[in-house]
Enzyme design. Structure first.
Site, mmCIF file in Angstrom:
data_model
loop_
_atom_site.group_PDB
_atom_site.id
_atom_site.type_symbol
_atom_site.label_atom_id
_atom_site.label_comp_id
_atom_site.label_asym_id
_atom_site.label_seq_id
_atom_site.Cartn_x
_atom_site.Cartn_y
_atom_site.Cartn_z
ATOM 1 N N ASP A 1 35.981 -27.154 -13.913
ATOM 2 C CA ASP A 1 35.350 -27.152 -15.237
ATOM 3 C C ASP A 1 36.251 -26.683 -16.376
ATOM 4 O O ASP A 1 36.155 -27.209 -17.475
ATOM 5 C CB ASP A 1 34.064 -26.317 -15.261
ATOM 6 C CG ASP A 1 32.950 -26.911 -14.417
ATOM 7 O OD1 ASP A 1 33.003 -28.122 -14.155
ATOM 8 O OD2 ASP A 1 32.049 -26.165 -14.023
ATOM 9 N N ASP B 1 24.404 -20.351 -12.257
ATOM 10 C CA ASP B 1 23.963 -21.422 -11.357
ATOM 11 C C ASP B 1 24.658 -21.378 -10.003
ATOM 12 O O ASP B 1 24.085 -21.808 -9.003
ATOM 13 C CB ASP B 1 24.125 -22.787 -12.015
ATOM 14 C CG ASP B 1 25.513 -23.057 -12.562
ATOM 15 O OD1 ASP B 1 26.407 -22.209 -12.413
ATOM 16 O OD2 ASP B 1 25.709 -24.146 -13.157
#
Length: 912
Positions: A504, A92
């Site tokens: 993350d 992404d």
């Protein structure tokens, strides 16, 4: 653990003037070695005005990643349908990759994407050409709102991604937008490969090229651009954008070689009208009659041999949500739809949508599908060998909380995938997956399957063992794919050469740059580490801050980041912010989100508000004087001379008042501070202070700079080498200066740009020429001079496996947490009560009630009769004095489970 949505773009990217609609990039991919760019007839030279001048480069650079393996969402995997072993993966925010079957690694294909076009690192779709396997296409762009200033583009390559041509689109593309796991939006006609389709977002409809992707036009006859949005009330445009036309698939039997396929199926993000069909080569379109409503078809896969279209649906576009869904089969000849859901949407057991749909091209009656999102206890992968009439599951409950598994997992290639978790059953670690939109069976090998998750690619090479009742072997298949977003970097003068703060997945301590660390930072686990620092004069002392769920936002270490513990935090803290540690490790200054700047004089045990500095200021420490800290906010520079208790604004002027600003103090240079930042259209550049921030001088010839870092000085030099991501001489790149900014050399080249590199950079204080570059989706890039003097990783510590430490000085808390007929659950906490760290541990005891361990987490075990030995996992081998390590297990029993009477640690009796 689930990775968090990347809903924040790189901060304040520069404005970008779109080039001509079609242009050639022809970027040559290099796997490892980047040849230094030539300019003005010399390697990396730029003529700089006034005081700045150019010097010749000391040699070519070699580039590689500090190994993490994975680290981000992989929403798409595509196999070529005519050439065995040819596959691509899209990410992404981290570009696209090609599978190299000989080495079983992924090769990055978009490292040439530069600063001005940073959005092209987001890949919304990828397609490989079955008629000409050398051709590959990618639809690129990060965001469809104003976070990405540029339009999207279609990239095309006729040499498998070695070089690319670019056609810019008249609209944006969202590789990191909601719905990005649906697809594939790009598709090549298997009969006439001049024809390529692209399903656009944002209500832009369906687009087609008839010249191998060189030019594009909208298919005006296509009736539905989609209407589904994730959140119509989102004013940022991120969740309120139309997700659009999401997949295209051709029926190859409806055409012939060189003649366009006539039957084309298209998926649309529309809860009431999700599948369309053309039977005349795209001239006209109809909503496929009888289709299910109330759901979006995430995937559409055609079995052309038997005339069946399969769709996997969910009630949202994903990838973070989805509460219900179904799997359907369309008989393309009769028009009959059949619901074949493993767990139908109206079942009380259905709490998920479906995606990750694939069929076995060697046996089209065999298909697989995944629960696109099922956070607890795990996703479920389903498999059918009779076209969906019946299904088997990857796991199922036996007697709660026990589960049986049709798989076993090997995460040795990325052992951090446990996320340091120690869940109680029925959860296990590592998870089978989450955000599982990409799942593909190799069209030439029924035993090979790959699937993407929010953090890696998993796969198996004995898939058909499932059908005979055996366990398939699932392993990490993400080597070469590095997808972390880097927020901060540090390279201490001793200990580990690299400490990283990542989005993350928290961050890592690399003792060997070419070896994946055993575990991310834990105790506490931060979803994102926003800032970290070490004490320049005592590098064993390290502090990090980050964003966290239910745990402290600050972690502290006394052993160079090998082990951590949570600190106290001021009231009101909501996020990490920035942190600075005194040169001797005594004082900490923390500027967290949600609270003002605070000071601690007891290494994070308590906090006092700092005076004279605004909330949200960026903070750093002097690297020589432990009493001096610095701060910056809105164009003002602040200094503390009392260990961070109070700050005073200096008289410095001319600094940027807006945009992103980062600054650092020079190791060994008391009072020397370098500041980089600003924004295009305003004050932007690089500044130096030699009087502790009382005044700053702009560095001549540097038009823009976003980061600054320091490394070992050049041979014969007396000032640390400088590194920056900057624009110098009109060229964007990564630069080094060996003479305190008087001259600069560009050390990367146009093939190695890694899109946006504006968050973090540092040199290595022990290896001249080595630089660590933080990227927004391509991990930590390591650069070394090709002709030395680097070569080794000077860690100052052993690189082998853990050695068994001393035993005896320990306490054990053994608890039977639950018992039921024939079974029980146990939890154990082992505390090191000695004065030396444990470097590897084995805890042993003897059961007395016929107990046997059947499943363990947080450790490994062996059992011979009643005698049990539990050994550390790779990530919790080291236990500092006073620290505790825990593990848990399930077991069977014939009597009442009880607490063992004695324990031994590493062969010695455990005594407190």
């Amino acid at each position: 653990m689930a990775l968090r949505p990347r809903t924040t773009p790189p901060p304040e990217p520069p404005d970008r003037v779109p080039p001509s609609r079609t242009r050639s990039v022809r970027a040559r991919l290099t796997a490892c070695v980047a040849v230094l760019a030539t300019a003005l007839g010399a390697l990396g030279l730029f003529a700089l005005p006034q005081a700045a001048s150019a010097t010749a480069a000391t040699g070519d650079y070699e580039w590689r990643n500090a190994q993490v393996v994975g680290g981000g969402f992989v929403p798409g995997i595509v196999f070529n349908q005519s050439e065995p072993g040819l596959a691509y993966a899209r990410t992404d925010i981290g570009g696209a990759y090609r599978w190299e079957p000989g080495t079983e690694t992924w090769i990055p294909l978009l490292d040439w994407v530069g600063w001005d076009d940073w959005g092209w690192s987001g890949v919304a779709s990828i397609a490989t050409d079955a008629r000409d396997p050398d051709r590959v296409y990618a639809a690129v762009g990060n965001y469809t709102n104003d976070w990405d200033p540029g339009n999207g583009a279609i990239l095309r390559s006729d040499d498998r991604g070695e070089t690319w041509d670019v056609t810019e689109l008249p609209f944006k593309v969202g590789g990191n937008m909601p719905g990005r796991g649906m697809g594939e939006r790009l598709a090549v006609d298997p009969n006439d490969n001049r024809i390529v389709y692209f399903g656009a977002p944002s209500g832009e409809g369906l687009w087609r090229s008839t010249d191998y992707g060189a030019t594009w036009s909208e298919v005006t006859a296509f009736p539905n651009p989609g209407d589904y949005v994730a959140d119509p009330n989102d004013t940022s445009g991120y969740s309120s954008d139309i997700q659009g036309v999401v997949w295209v698939t051709f029926d190859p039997t409806s055409g012939s070689g060189g003649q366009a396929s006539q039957d084309i199926y298209v998926g649309v993000a529309d809860l009431q009208n999700t599948v369309y069909r053309s039977t005349d080569g795209g001239a006209s379109w109809e909503r496929v009659p009888g289709q299910p409503t109330g759901f979006i078809a995430h995937k559409g896969v055609l079995d052309h041999e038997n005339g069946r279209l399969y769709i996997a649906t969910s009630d949202t576009g994903g990838p973070y949500d989805g509460g219900h869904g179904d799997v359907w089969r369309l008989d393309t000849a009769s028009g009959e739809w059949t619901r074949i859901s493993p767990v139908p949407s109206d079942s009380p057991d259905n709490h998920f949508g479906y995606s990750g749909l694939t069929i076995d091209r060697q046996d089209p009656d065999t298909l697989m599908v995944a629960t696109q999102i099922s956070w607890w206890p795990d996703i479920i992968i389903f498999r059918s060998t009779d076209a969906g009439a019946t299904w088997t599951r990857a796991w199922d409950y036996t007697s709660y909380p026990n589960r049986s598994f049709r798989y076993q997992m090997d995460i040795s290639a990325a052992p951090w995938l446990t996320f340091g978790a120690n869940p109680a059953p029925p959860e296990t670690t590592p998870k089978l997956g989450w955000m599982t939109e990409a799942l593909e069976i190799d069209p030439f090998d029924s035993d090979r399957m790959m699937y993407g998750t929010g953090a890696t690619i998993y796969g198996t090479e004995n898939l058909t063992t499932w059908d005979s009742g055996g366990q398939i072997d699932i392993e990490v298949m993400a080597r070469g794919l590095e997808e972390t977003a880097v927020l901060d970097l540090a390279s201490p003068p001793s200990g580990a050469p690299l400490l990283s703060g990542l989005g993350d997945i928290g961050g890592f301590r690399h003792t060997d740059l070419d070896t994946v660390p055993g575990m991310m930072f834990t105790s506490p686990v931060h979803t994102s580490t926003t800032s970290l620092d070490y004490a320049e004069l005592d590098p064993n002392r390290v502090v990090r801050v980050g964003n966290a769920d239910g745990v402290a936002n600050i972690g502290l270490s006394n052993d160079n980041g090998a082990n951590w513990y949570a600190g106290a935090e001021p009231a009101g803290v909501t996020g990490g912010g920035t942190v600075a540690l005194a040169a001797d490790g005594t004082d900490i200054v923390w500027s967290p989100q949600g609270a003002g700047v605070h000071h601690s004089s007891d290494f994070g045990g308590s906090w006092t508000p700092a005076q004279g500095i605004p909330a949200g200021a960026t903070v750093e420490s002097d690297r020589v004087d432990p009493n001096v800290f610095y701060g910056y906010a809105a164009g003002r520079f602040y200094v503390s001379t009392d260990g961070g208790a109070s700050f005073t604004a200096t008289a410095a002027t001319g600094l940027p008042s807006s945009g992103n600003v980062r600054f650092k103090a020079v190791p060994g240079g008391e009072g020397e501070v370098w500041l980089a930042g600003g924004e295009e259209g305003g004050t932007y550049g690089l500044w130096r202070s030699t009087d502790a921030g009382a005044s700053f001088t702009r560095v001549s010839g540097v038009q823009e700079a976003d980061t600054i870092g320091f490394g070992a000085p050049a041979p014969g030099a007396d000032h640390p080498a400088l590194y920056t991501s900057a624009q110098i001489g009109g060229v964007r790149g990564i630069f080094r200066s060996d003479d305190a900014g008087a001259s600069w050399v560009r050390i990367n080249d146009d093939d190695n740009q890694w899109a946006w590199t504006g968050a973090a950079i540092t040199g290595d204080p022990r290896v001249y020429g080595r630089v660590y570059v933080g990227t927004n989706g391509r991990g930590v890039i390591v650069g070394d001079l090709a002709d030395g003097p680097g070569g080794g990783d000077p860690t100052g510590e052993p690189t082998g496996g853990p050695t068994t430490g001393p035993g005896g000085s320990c306490s054990v808390d053994y608890t039977v947490t639950n018992q039921w007929s024939g079974g029980f659950q146990g939890a154990v906490e082992l505390t090191n009560t000695g004065s030396a760290p444990l470097s590897g541990w084995s805890l042993a005891w003897r059961f007395t009630a016929g107990e046997r361990i059947t499943q363990i987490w947080g450790a490994t075990h062996t059992q011979a009769g009643a005698d049990v030995t539990v050994t550390n996992a790779s990530w919790n081998a080291t236990v500092a004095p006073g620290d505790t390590v825990s593990f848990g297990f399930l077991g069977s029993r014939t009597g009442a489970a009880s607490v063992p009477s004695a324990f031994t640690l590493n062969g010695a009796a455990c005594t407190s």
